[in-house]
Every structure is written in C-alpha cells, then in structure tokens.
Scaffold this motif. Structure first.
Motif, PDB file in Angstrom:
ATOM      1  N   VAL A 143      38.363  49.161  49.686  1.00 32.73           N
ATOM      2  CA  VAL A 143      37.566  48.373  48.738  1.00 32.73           C
ATOM      3  C   VAL A 143      38.088  48.599  47.322  1.00 32.73           C
ATOM      4  N   TYR A 144      38.353  49.861  46.990  1.00 32.76           N
ATOM      5  CA  TYR A 144      38.871  50.166  45.653  1.00 32.76           C
ATOM      6  C   TYR A 144      40.176  49.415  45.416  1.00 32.76           C
TER       7      TYR A 144
ATOM      8  N   GLU B 137      41.037  46.831  42.587  1.00 32.96           N
ATOM      9  CA  GLU B 137      42.174  47.132  41.710  1.00 32.96           C
ATOM     10  C   GLU B 137      43.120  45.928  41.644  1.00 32.96           C
ATOM     11  N   ALA B 138      43.424  45.340  42.792  1.00 33.74           N
ATOM     12  CA  ALA B 138      44.316  44.176  42.854  1.00 33.74           C
ATOM     13  C   ALA B 138      43.718  42.975  42.109  1.00 33.74           C
ATOM     14  N   ALA B 139      42.383  42.886  42.109  1.00 35.85           N
ATOM     15  CA  ALA B 139      41.707  41.784  41.414  1.00 35.85           C
ATOM     16  C   ALA B 139      41.585  42.043  39.917  1.00 35.85           C
TER      17      ALA B 139
ATOM     18  N   PRO C 159      40.881  49.984  37.239  1.00 36.87           N
ATOM     19  CA  PRO C 159      42.235  50.400  36.856  1.00 36.87           C
ATOM     20  C   PRO C 159      42.955  51.021  38.051  1.00 36.87           C
ATOM     21  N   PRO C 160      44.283  51.152  37.975  1.00 34.73           N
ATOM     22  CA  PRO C 160      45.025  51.792  39.054  1.00 34.73           C
ATOM     23  C   PRO C 160      44.503  53.194  39.336  1.00 34.73           C
TER      24      PRO C 160
END
Length: 79
Positions: A58-59, A63-65, A69-70
């Motif tokens: 989920v993280y 993150e991809a969206a 943050p990374p």
C-alpha cells in the motif's frame, strides 16, 4: 463607499515578516534546525520501519502516486 463601509488596508508582507521574526525569537538561541530535521527523519523512519508485506505494498502504491515520499532505508527500527 457608503457611510456603513470603511476602507481597510493592511500590509500582509510586513505582518508576515514580523510574525516570522517573533517565531524565531521565541525559539531562542538553543534551537538547532538541523537537529530537529534529523529527529523528524528518524521518527519517520521508525514509524514506517516494521510494515508487513501488505502495508508495504500500500505504501509503495501511495509512493508511486506521489502521495507519500520515497521510503528510504526500509528496514527495522531496531537495526
């Protein structure tokens, strides 16, 4: 303008500069912004250090969206 209306003018730039100066003065000489930032990074690392596989997936989607943050140095807080 009518009798009921009055012109009101305030310089927000000047007020913002004054507000910022008051904040810095209130923080005092002992305030170390680099140490505060380091502490926030460590707290963030610890907060997300023990995600299970589903939580990590989920993280990574968030993150991809661009919502989160990374996730740097993913591991366990006790490491």
């Amino acid at each position: 303008m009518t009798e009921q209306q009055h012109a009101f003018d305030i310089d927000l730039t000047r007020e913002e500069a004054r507000r910022q100066a008051e904040v810095v003065a209130a923080l005092g000489d002992a305030w170390d912004p680099a140490a505060v930032l380091d502490g926030e990074r460590e707290a963030y690392r610890m907060l997300y250090s023990s995600l299970d596989e589903e939580q990590l997936a989920v993280y990574r989607r968030l993150e991809a969206a661009g919502v989160l943050p990374p996730l740097e140095g993913y591991g366990h807080a006790a490491d």
